[in-house]
Scaffold this motif. Structure first.
Motif: not given
Length: 252
Positions: A80-88, A28-34, A132-136, A6-12
């Motif tokens: 990042v300015e549009i979607c928020g910080k990266l999750n990876g 695949d990432l987009v298909g899982l909500g990213a 640019f990146s969230n923790l973890l 589940n990558f809903q609302q995550k950014n890569f």
């Protein structure tokens, strides 16, 4: 697939997303909500990728062999300015070419290294920053079985992929301070557009040694998704072979 990740609302960020493994991973990432920043050299292919999901795919044309630190900051910063910080992020950009010791093209050898290794280094230097990146966050770089089992006339490609593995082990010790993880994947043959180039001659000799069959881009993407996910939250600094039985088959 949706039941596993589940990558809903995550950014890569996916570097090398205009074709092959990178394109598959982005989809695949987009298909899982990213939300996905798809980076590549071929703008027409990137535009075609964006059309598959205009709301979640953001594209940026970039030549990783020429990109400056400012280029990377601008590319990632705009997303990042549009979607928020990266999750990876995932770095799949790479090129192949024969470099025989007695007569290799110096320019090609450097381009192979710049694309597979230095491009990945420059991406990580920017993407792993706090702004640019969230923790973890989790990152995956692309290596190859050629790093540890090189064929003749492939010293530049093999050395670049070996360098990626070494860099991952070093990076893991630095970025752990922010809880970030980083790993690499080392495929053998993968059924991508590269198989239709001059590489096909060498590939034809290698295919029978893949006792489980050569990998599809989907197979590699599946491993990438796992390493990006919470299921791999305790894994960092490692390289994973995805070889279709090649390393075993080669001994038969």
């Amino acid at each position: 697939m949706n039941d596993k990740y589940n990558f809903q609302q995550k950014n890569f960020a996916v570097i090398g997303a205009s074709s092959g493994i990178g394109r598959q991973c982005a989809m695949d990432l987009v298909g899982l909500g990213a939300n996905v920043l798809a980076v590549g050299r071929n703008f027409e292919r990137l535009r075609a990728l964006k059309e598959t999901d205009p709301e979640k795919i953001f594209v940026s044309q970039l030549d990783v062999t020429k990109a400056t630190a400012e280029d990377w900051e601008s590319t990632i910063g705009n997303f990042v300015e549009i979607c928020g910080k990266l999750n990876g992020g995932v770095y799949t950009a790479g090129i192949w070419g024969l470099t025989p010791l007695n007569g290799f093209d110096v320019e090609l050898a450097h381009k192979i290294f710049d694309t597979s290794f230095w491009g990945a280094v420059n991406f990580m230097q920017t993407a792993a920053k706090k702004k640019f990146s969230n923790l973890l966050s989790s990152f995956v770089l692309m290596s190859s079985v050629a790093a540890n089992h090189p064929s003749k006339s492939l010293f530049a490609y093999s050395a670049a992929k070996a360098a990626v593995q070494a860099a991952v082990k070093s990076f893991a010790k630095e970025i752990i301070k922010n809880g970030h993880r980083i790993n690499s994947i080392a495929p053998a043959l993968v059924q991508t557009e590269m198989m239709n180039t001059d590489f096909a001659v060498m590939a034809a000799e290698m295919i029978p040694k893949h006792t489980l069959g050569i990998c599809e881009a989907e197979d590699v993407s599946e491993m990438i998704l796992f390493l990006l996910s919470e299921r791999a939250k305790k894994i960092t600094g490692h390289n994973f072979s995805l070889d279709g039985g090649y390393l075993s088959g080669a001994l038969i």
